[in-house]
Each structure stands twice: as structure tokens, then as C-alpha cells.
Design a protein around this motif. Structure first.
Motif, short mmCIF file in Angstrom:
data_model
loop_
_atom_site.label_atom_id
_atom_site.label_comp_id
_atom_site.label_asym_id
_atom_site.label_seq_id
_atom_site.Cartn_x
_atom_site.Cartn_y
_atom_site.Cartn_z
N UNK A 87 0.76 -1.20 0.17
CA UNK A 87 -0.04 0.14 0.15
C UNK A 87 0.90 1.35 0.02
N UNK A 88 1.81 1.60 0.89
CA UNK A 88 2.60 2.70 0.97
C UNK A 88 3.29 2.97 -0.36
N UNK A 89 3.91 1.92 -0.94
CA UNK A 89 4.56 2.19 -2.26
C UNK A 89 3.65 2.56 -3.39
N UNK A 90 2.33 1.83 -3.44
CA UNK A 90 1.43 1.95 -4.42
C UNK A 90 0.81 3.47 -4.39
N UNK A 91 0.37 3.82 -3.06
CA UNK A 91 -0.19 4.97 -2.70
C UNK A 91 0.81 6.05 -3.25
N UNK A 92 1.88 6.19 -2.90
CA UNK A 92 2.93 7.06 -3.25
C UNK A 92 3.15 7.19 -4.95
N UNK A 93 3.16 5.90 -5.59
CA UNK A 93 3.27 5.87 -7.20
C UNK A 93 1.93 6.32 -7.70
N UNK A 94 0.81 5.95 -7.24
CA UNK A 94 -0.38 6.46 -7.61
C UNK A 94 -0.59 8.05 -7.69
N UNK A 95 -0.16 8.56 -6.52
CA UNK A 95 -0.30 10.12 -6.46
C UNK A 95 0.84 10.65 -7.33
N UNK A 96 2.15 10.20 -7.29
CA UNK A 96 3.22 10.66 -8.26
C UNK A 96 2.27 10.90 -9.68
N UNK A 97 1.91 9.71 -10.09
CA UNK A 97 1.25 9.74 -11.31
C UNK A 97 -0.04 10.34 -11.90
N UNK A 98 -0.45 10.88 -10.93
CA UNK A 98 -1.91 11.44 -10.90
C UNK A 98 -2.14 12.47 -11.83
N UNK A 99 -1.26 13.35 -12.36
CA UNK A 99 -1.64 14.44 -13.46
C UNK A 99 -1.83 13.34 -14.81
N UNK A 100 -1.35 12.37 -14.97
CA UNK A 100 -1.67 11.40 -16.13
C UNK A 100 -2.96 10.76 -16.05
N UNK A 101 -3.62 10.62 -14.87
CA UNK A 101 -4.81 9.92 -14.94
C UNK A 101 -5.91 10.63 -14.21
N UNK A 102 -5.71 11.76 -13.76
CA UNK A 102 -6.53 12.25 -12.97
C UNK A 102 -8.15 12.20 -13.40
N UNK A 103 -8.36 12.48 -14.54
CA UNK A 103 -9.88 12.46 -15.02
C UNK A 103 -10.11 11.17 -16.10
N UNK A 111 -2.74 2.46 -12.97
CA UNK A 111 -2.49 0.89 -12.89
C UNK A 111 -1.03 0.83 -13.19
N UNK A 112 -0.62 1.55 -14.35
CA UNK A 112 1.06 1.35 -14.63
C UNK A 112 1.70 1.63 -13.55
N UNK A 113 1.40 2.67 -13.03
CA UNK A 113 2.38 3.19 -11.88
C UNK A 113 2.23 2.13 -10.44
N UNK A 114 0.94 1.66 -10.28
CA UNK A 114 0.93 0.69 -9.45
C UNK A 114 1.83 -0.45 -9.58
N UNK A 115 1.56 -1.04 -10.76
CA UNK A 115 2.45 -2.25 -11.35
C UNK A 115 3.95 -1.72 -11.13
N UNK A 116 4.40 -0.81 -11.56
CA UNK A 116 5.77 -0.43 -11.40
C UNK A 116 6.26 -0.18 -9.87
N UNK A 117 5.24 -0.02 -8.91
CA UNK A 117 5.51 0.00 -7.45
C UNK A 117 5.48 -1.57 -6.81
N UNK A 118 5.05 -2.46 -7.66
CA UNK A 118 4.97 -3.77 -6.76
C UNK A 118 3.56 -4.43 -6.83
N UNK A 119 2.72 -3.82 -7.47
CA UNK A 119 1.25 -4.38 -7.38
C UNK A 119 1.27 -5.69 -8.63
#
Length: 182
Positions: A87-103, A111-119
Motif C-alpha cells: 500500500x505505501x509504495x502504491x499510494x505514493x506511485x499512484x499520487x505521483x502519476x496522478x496528473x496523467x490519470x486524474x480525469x 495502474x501502470x504506476x501501481x504495477x511499477x511499484x510492486x502491485x
């Protein structure tokens, strides 16, 4: 940001809520949070810094509020990451990538960021449709409504609503609560 009335609000902390920091910390910050919210993303490093500056004294509890396209899927992704222990790693990665998926209702870049963070994405797609996650979403929605939450992020510190939105008011309320706990 709408102000939450100053009142005693029950049920801010639930057993199922993601938490950071020690359970016995003298100060508990509850953040009603939407992973798709740009302000929540902006506050993430601020809250993280406040916790780092007060190790052992501050606990953060995240509660979900779904306000944007893709928010529900993002929360389900985050909850699946909790089940996988990342969770901590995925939360951080998802928030960092947020501008690319916000809407994006499909949150492809999240999903791509979460996978890169270990999901494990395949496993997460199965986990995210569970009755357990449905219950988390329903309970958080009910508690947000009961607490008068109308936008994100909305903060409570030791049950007290943040009197004025902003980083400095949040820091000041945390500091005040820490002083009272001594």
C-alpha cells in the motif's frame, strides 16, 4: 473548501482504515481523501513531512471520499494493494502519476504506476471487486456524510475539524494537540 462544523464527530477512525504511524500516537490526523483529488495529492508531501518531523507522535488515518471520475477504481486499486502488502509504495506511485490519470475513468496510468511499484495487477483486478472493499467504500461514504465532509481533503485532528483550510492551520492544530498531550 466548505467548512465542516465544529462538533464532536464519532466514527472518524475505523478498523479498516489505512493508517500510518503508531496506533498509540497522542495525535491522530484523519484525512478524508480522494486519490483523484489534486489538492489531496498536493497535501500528501505536507502531511508526510509533518509525520516525519514528529515521529511516534502523529498517526494518519485515511478515509475515502469518491468525488472524481476514476476515484472508485483508484480506491479499489489501493485497497487491493493493501491486501498485497504494498500500500505505501502504491499510494505514493499512484499520487505521483496522478496528473496523467486524474480525469481518466479507467485510470490507465495509475495502474501502470501501481504495477511499477510492486502491485500484482492481475491479482488486484480480482481482489478489487470483493464484498470487503464494497463495505469499506460504503462505510467511508456514510462516515463522511455524518461528519459533514463536502470536499477533499478534509482533516480532523484528534476529532477536531481543521478550523481553516491550509498547511499552516493543519500544522498549528497538530502542534496544539501535541502540546496538550504532554
Amino acid at each position: 473548501m466548505p467548512q465542516v462544523p465544529a462538533q464532536t464527530v464519532g466514527n472518524l477512525v475505523r478498523f479498516h482504515s489505512p493508517t500510518f504511524g503508531p496506533a498509540n500516537a497522542p495525535v491522530t490526523v484523519v484525512e478524508f481523501f480522494d486519490p483523484s483529488c489534486e489538492s489531496c495529492r498536493a497535501f500528501y508531501p505536507i502531511v508526510k513531512d509533518m509525520m516525519a518531523k514528529n515521529p511516534g507522535s502523529v498517526r494518519l488515518v485515511l478515509r475515502y471520499v469518491l468525488l472524481h471520475p476514476g476515484s472508485e477504481q483508484a480506491v479499489r486499486l489501493l485497497e487491493a494493494s493493501r491486501q498485497q502488502g504494498v500500500f505505501p509504495q502504491v499510494l505514493e506511485a499512484v499520487l505521483e502519476a496522478q496528473p496523467g490519470w486524474h480525469d481518466d475513468p479507467q485510470i490507465v496510468k495509475a495502474w501502470a504506476a501501481a504495477e511499477a511499484a510492486g502491485l500484482d495487477v492481475q491479482k488486484a483486478r480480482e481482489q478489487m471487486v470483493s464484498a470487503k472493499i464494497d463495505a469499506v467504500l460504503a462505510q467511508d461514504a456514510a462516515d463522511a456524510k455524518a461528519a459533514g465532509v463536502q470536499g477533499t481533503p478534509t482533516f480532523f485532528v484528534n476529532g477536531k475539524p481543521l478550523p481553516e483550510f491550509g498547511a499552516q492551520p493543519l500544522y498549528d492544530l497538530i502542534k496544539s494537540e501535541m502540546a496538550q498531550a504532554k
